[in-house]
Design a protein around this motif. Structure first.
Motif, short mmCIF file in Angstrom:
data_model
loop_
_atom_site.label_atom_id
_atom_site.label_comp_id
_atom_site.label_asym_id
_atom_site.label_seq_id
_atom_site.Cartn_x
_atom_site.Cartn_y
_atom_site.Cartn_z
N VAL A 23 0.97 -1.30 0.03
CA VAL A 23 0.19 0.11 0.03
C VAL A 23 1.04 1.28 0.08
CG1 VAL A 23 -1.74 1.40 1.29
CG2 VAL A 23 -1.89 -1.10 1.37
N THR A 24 0.76 2.16 -1.11
CA THR A 24 1.63 3.37 -1.00
C THR A 24 0.57 4.65 -0.54
OG1 THR A 24 1.02 3.99 -3.39
CG2 THR A 24 2.93 2.36 -2.95
N SER A 65 -0.32 17.63 -6.35
CA SER A 65 -0.03 16.39 -7.23
C SER A 65 0.17 15.26 -6.56
CB SER A 65 1.11 16.48 -8.04
OG SER A 65 0.91 17.57 -9.08
N PRO A 66 -0.74 14.15 -6.56
CA PRO A 66 -0.43 13.01 -5.93
C PRO A 66 0.90 12.54 -6.07
CG PRO A 66 -2.56 12.84 -6.67
CD PRO A 66 -1.98 14.16 -7.43
N VAL A 67 1.54 11.86 -5.22
CA VAL A 67 2.91 11.24 -5.05
C VAL A 67 2.75 9.84 -5.65
CG1 VAL A 67 4.96 10.48 -4.12
CG2 VAL A 67 3.99 12.55 -3.54
N ALA A 86 -3.25 4.48 -1.33
CA ALA A 86 -4.23 5.08 -0.03
C ALA A 86 -4.22 6.56 0.05
CB ALA A 86 -4.25 4.60 1.09
N GLY A 87 -5.17 7.43 0.42
CA GLY A 87 -5.04 8.68 0.76
C GLY A 87 -5.05 9.72 -0.56
N SER A 88 -4.35 10.85 0.02
CA SER A 88 -4.05 11.77 -1.21
C SER A 88 -3.06 11.50 -2.52
CB SER A 88 -3.61 13.03 -0.58
OG SER A 88 -2.38 13.00 0.20
N ALA A 89 -2.41 10.19 -2.10
CA ALA A 89 -1.42 9.61 -3.08
C ALA A 89 -2.43 9.06 -4.07
CB ALA A 89 -0.61 8.67 -2.63
#
Lengths: 1006, 109
Positions: free
Chosen positions: A284-285, A418-420, A460-463
């Motif tokens: 999970v990144t 920008s998502p990583v 997951a999340g803002s990425a």
């Protein structure tokens, strides 16, 4: 000026002051500071110079994406270039220096380039330095190399005093990123019973949530983060590591983690960095998002910073970058910065919002605080030199006419987030363009796939494009549960934590500010700070036909610096797509490659350095060599004595002495490293007939035969003496470096082509010590030891016999690589040293002299024997070396036979082996080419041959050489010219027979 | 860093334990063969985006050669099998028919 506030700073401990230096100047910070926050706290905004124009640069960001604040850390052996000040944790005694300037950071001569920037456009170097060609090597390249580069590499002669190590981890679920989404994902997967590893690149947990505010399950984010982290640390199936970055994601769930153990506390013992080599069933990144700069003129002047970074410095470190901050934005998030500054009691003269209708609740909150908000506006340009002094406000829709000059010393900019997506993309995950939020996010339908064909990475999340606290934590929970399920666990039916944060109004993409910025403004609007790429450069590349984003990147160097374009990539490709009149997703992105941020070479090497870099193979006689002056030479994984040097003797003299002693009386060689492969079975003879060019099946028991091995493409690969031990057993000697390779070669053919042949092979190389007893007195020594008959009659040349010598079980081969009377004697490895000692002691009366590999080489060259690796180089066939006699004509087939019938192989103009003697007796340079008349199409001298081996022969007292020469064997006696290393001086040599010594073979056959 | 199952010693081996040996199922041409046949055998190799058959050796393990059927595009491994065969076995073909209907490779399908 930038300064430390009297109070505040959630990460610093004001009771622990830390002294450090920057460019030799003494400064003070606090425990918990980064180098960047401490410098800002001491009003040191200027932190570096840019790469191309040497422009003054200040810190822009507060994390791993920082492009400007790169420094040299440490001194001497511990020197490290290109460290980001924003991720360097402060410690007492830290010493940093700035980079890329001369003579000083404040005054840099190279800054003249900024005034020449009109003449240094994209692709300048390609265009300018191509003509005239000869100038490149001697004038342009040395000059450009001198002025290019950021940090300086450490002195190559120094050795890194720190230690490093590798760690291996095997987990069900790896979570990369310890923000709220990552924490919740790890919690959800851990609760399901999966073995979880959670890693976070920073020293602190929770990502942006503590700075950005909101609440989770009714608590402040910080309280929830502490609670969740404690819960995770208490779970036996969960491991958490901070200061550990997910560097790269590779095939089949392989991940590299990079842990920085003592960078922040150099006084601590133990390794400095640790490379984690992780295998995870599911990854999970949760790597968050990075804020984008806005492209307006002067956006690189020190004091122009990311809005989120300004907020981080205030909230985390109690540092304000300036007194008066203008916020410029196209979204709501940047209003949080204005509010945080206001709460700290600082002036925010204006918020310049490019959106015609401005934002939502956060804008209202700012207005309620009395902050002036200008909507539909932009910044035409920033004024200032080494520090921002004011901004020119304009209409975003216009071309940059100034409406008002607003004095300020900081500009906090936000172009959206920008998502990583780096880690998602490393192993093939694809992206999709989110039009509404104006960013690329992972496309879950095109995920990286593993050995089973299923996705093994999720985000997951803002990425993952789920911006904001509430959405991020929900996504983290869902993704964590899904990952645990994919890894074979049953997630619990728990509810995700409920988070609340302010609603945000939609952003409006702004790729250039103002929209119709003039050429002059565009030429000062930076995209890539580290490599000095501007909006005008990308537009020029598009005009010149560089339509592919990958080509534009290389032409302009956009995103090619050490930050790999973390800030610049999206703005750059939006600029390119505008210039090409294409949609952003059509232009696409460049490829994201590991590592995410640079990792140390030391960590990659780990423990493998110095003595443990590579295991060394030792013969049973190694220790004797070591205590008797061995001058070592690496041969494969072995160390062999090149010669045995006596006190006061040069290497050259030692070699000559060894040769003379051997030829005059008696020499001893440790030949234990020679490969010894036993080939046995009913089909062994048939098999060896395929392996060797000679016929081996007809070799009588008790006899030896020299054999050649070729690969299937006809080229010589190894040679050695084969002995037939009994009806179905052969012993094959290989070269020292070739034993494992040839054993593998045999096994490959046996397992994959002739698998029904009954043959068994064993590599017995290390089971025996083998010693060559060489010279006219060799037989006398063996007779003195006694135990078996070694006479000419009983044991003639090219035969072998088993027996005992001096009470030690021995197999004696009458073979010679020196041209002398010679016995190679194999004894069990554990008797090797005893046998060697016996030979030295009993041979003393004949001056028994140990000799090394160089004497071996010279003596074989005097006899015209070829050496694999000297006369051969992977393009040489036996026919080139006059070895036709070793090619069986009776056999229908052997490996390489068909290839040797190809037209180029039978070309009579292939260079052929001959001997070479210089007219004046000097030694030809090894590898020298023989010149022919005329030049080739490249203007180089034509050639007609080359030297393959060249030595001084003490036996003949002159230089001798072997070489390959066009039609050589037909040109005996002819004199040709070789060119020395300077490329000009000629050396004349006569073509002669390669056998210089005892051509009739009388000495070895006595 | 692929993981492949060694059919001889029965373990899942990481790529660092393995040695790649190029394309599988080549037919050897020796003396007496035409130039074209020999060239094809010695030099011409498939470079597919998709189903591929390869030779691997468990070099830092049991030392045995084996074959792998895998997808060069998605890195999916369909199976590994004995090197002592001239074509993919039936069970591998069944997996391929299911996972990659219509697959072709050289003259196999």
């Amino acid at each position: 000026m930038s300064t430390r506030l009297a109070t505040g700073g959630r990460l610093i401990d004001r009771s622990k002051a830390q002294a450090f230096t920057f460019n030799g100047k003494r400064f003070k910070g606090y425990a918990g500071d980064t180098l960047a926050s401490a410098l800002l706290g001491e009003d040191q905004m200027l932190m570096g110079r840019s790469f191309k124009y040497h422009r003054p640069r200040g810190v822009v960001a507060s994390g791993a994406e920082e492009p400007n604040a790169l420094v040299n850390l440490g001194k001497g052996t511990a020197h490290e270039p290109n460290a980001r000040a924003t991720t360097t944790e402060l410690f007492d005694g830290l010493a940093a220096t700035s980079q890329n300037h001369w003579p000083s950071l404040e005054f840099d001569v190279g800054a003249v380039n900024t005034h020449l920037s009109r003449f240094l456009p994209a692709g300048f170097y390609y265009k300018m330095f191509i003509h005239p060609r000869p100038l490149w090597k001697h004038v342009y390249e040395p000059f450009i190399r001198q002025s290019a580069g950021l940090g300086r590499a450490p002195d190559p002669e120094t050795r890194d005093p720190d230690t490093y190590e590798h760690f291996y981890a095997f987990v069900d679920v790896l979570v990369i990123g310890g923000g709220v989404a990552g924490l919740q994902a790890a919690k959800a997967a851990g609760d399901a019973g999966a073995k979880v590893l959670l890693i976070e690149q920073n020293a602190h947990w929770g990502g942006r949530a503590p700075v950005d505010g909101g609440s989770i399950d009714g608590q402040a984010p910080e309280a929830w983060i502490d609670e969740t982290l404690s819960a995770l640390q208490a779970m036996p199936n969960v491991t958490v590591r901070s200061r550990t970055m997910g560097a790269g994601v590779y095939d089949h769930g392989y991940v590299l983690g990079y842990e920085r153990l003592t960078d922040h506390a150099p006084q601590m013992d133990g390794p400095r960095h640790r490379l984690w080599r992780i295998r995870a069933a599911q990854i999970v990144t949760a790597t968050g998002a990075i804020e984008r700069p806005l492209s307006f003129a002067g956006n690189d002047i020190p004091g122009v910073m990311l809005a989120s970074a300004v907020r981080d410095y205030v909230v985390n470190y109690g540092v304000v970058p300036g007194d008066r901050t203008v916020v410029v934005t196209n979204n709501d998030d940047a209003y949080r910065t204005a509010l945080a500054l206001k709460a700290a009691g600082l002036a925010v003269p204006a918020i310049i919002d490019a959106r015609p209708n401005g934002g939502g609740a956060l804008m209202q909150a700012a207005r309620d605080q009395g902050i002036r908000v200008e909507v539909g506006r932009g910044i035409a340009k920033v004024k200032g030199g080494k520090r921002v002094s004011s901004v020119y406000m304009c209409d975003q829709a216009g071309s940059g006419a100034m409406l008002e000059e607003i004095p300020c010393d900081v500009v906090a900019m936000s172009g959206g987030w920008s998502p990583v997506v780096h880690l998602w993309s490393h192993c093939g995950g694809k992206l999709t363009w989110d039009d509404e939020q104006a960013f690329f996010r992972p496309d879950a339908d095109r995920a990286p796939t593993g050995a089973d064909g299923a996705a093994f990475v999720s985000v997951a999340g803002s990425a993952n494009g789920h911006m904001g606290l509430a959405q991020g934590i929900l996504d983290g929970d869902a993704v964590g549960k899904a990952a645990a399920k994919m890894a074979g666990f049953k997630p619990k039916r728990t509810k995700a934590p409920e988070a609340v944060s302010e609603d945000e109004a939609a952003l409006v993409p702004v790729w250039l500010m103002p929209q119709g910025a003039s050429r002059d403004l565009r030429a000062k609007a930076w995209l890539d700070y580290q490599n000095d790429v501007k909006v005008s450069d990308v537009q020029l590349a598009a005009r010149e036909g560089f339509e592919s984003v990958e080509h534009t990147k290389r032409y302009t160097t956009l995103g090619m610096a050490t930050d790999q374009g973390k800030l610049s990539n999206i703005n750059g490709l939006a600029t390119l797509s505008n210039a090409l009149n294409e949609a952003i997703p059509q232009v696409g992105t460049t490829t994201f490659r590991p590592p995410y941020t640079p990792i140390s070479m030391g960590a990659i090497g780990g423990e493998a350095r110095g003595d443990v870099f590579q295991p060394i193979r030792r013969t049973p006689i190694h220790e004797w060599h070591e205590t008797n002056g061995a001058h070592w030479e690496p041969v494969g994984h072995w160390r062999r004595p090149y010669c045995f040097q006596r006190a006061g003797e040069s290497v050259h003299d030692a070699v000559n002495r060894e040769i003379k002693a051997t030829r005059d009386s008696l020499g001893l060689l440790d030949a234990s490293t020679l490969g010894k492969i036993i080939v046995k079975g009913p089909d062994a003879g048939r098999f060896l007939d395929m392996m060797y060019t000679n016929m081996m099946s007809t070799l009588p028991i008790g006899k030896c035969r020299y054999g050649l091995m070729c690969t299937e493409n006809g080229f010589l690969t190894d040679d050695g003496v084969v002995a037939r031990l009994d009806e179905d057993t052969w012993l094959c000697h290989t070269t020292t470096g070739g034993a494992d390779r040839i054993h593998g070669h045999m096994e490959e053919w046996l397992q994959t082509e002739w698998w029904d042949w009954k043959v068994w092979t064993v590599n017995a190389t290390e089971q025996y010590a083998q010693i060559a007893v060489v010279g006219p007195n060799a037989r006398k020594l063996l007779e003195k030891l006694g135990g078996m008959d070694v006479s000419k009659e009983t044991l003639p040349f090219m035969q072998w016999a088993d027996g005992t010598l001096g009470g030690i079980q021995a197999r004696v081969f009458r073979i010679s690589f020196s041209g002398e009377l010679s016995y190679e004697i194999a004894v069990p490895a554990n008797q090797g040293r005893a046998f060697w000692d016996m030979l030295m002691e009993q041979g003393a009366e004949w001056n028994a002299t140990p000799y090394g590999t160089e004497a071996l080489h010279v003596m074989r060259a005097e006899k015209g024997f070829i050496m694999i690796g000297d006369e051969t180089d992977g393009t040489i066939i036996p026919q080139d070396l006059g070895l036709h006699w070793a090619l069986s004509k009776k056999k229908e087939d052997y490996l390489g036979k068909r290839a040797q019938q190809r037209s180029h192989m039978t070309d009579p103009n292939r260079w052929q082996l001959v001997g070479l003697e210089t007219l004046d007796g000097s030694v030809l340079p090894d590898g020298a080419y023989a010149a022919a008349d005329g030049t080739n199409d490249n203007g180089q001298r034509n050639t007609q041959g080359r030297v393959t081996s060249s030595y001084y022969s003490p036996t003949l007292d002159k230089g001798i050489a072997m070489g390959l020469v066009l039609n050589g064997p037909d040109r005996m006696g002819e004199v040709i010219s070789f060119i020395k290393e300077d490329g000009e001086t000629e050396m004349k040599a006569t073509i002669v027979s390669p056998v210089f010594y005892d051509p009739e073979g009388e000495k070895q056959n006595v | 860093m692929l993981i492949l199952h060694c059919p001889y010693c029965g373990i899942d081996a990481e790529e660092t334990e393995l040695h790649a040996g190029g394309e599988a199922h080549l037919t050897r041409f020796g003396p007496g063969s035409s130039d074209d046949d020999f060239e094809g055998y010695l030099f011409m190799r498939e470079n597919p985006r998709g189903v591929h058959f390869e030779r691997w050796r468990h070099a830092n393990g049991c030392g045995k050669w084996f074959h792998a059927a895998r997808c060069t595009n998605t890195l999916e491994v369909f199976g590994t099998y004995s090197a002592q065969t001239t074509e993919p076995p039936e069970e591998i073909r069944k997996i391929l028919a299911k996972k990659r209907p219509g697959w072709t490779w050289r003259d196999l399908k």
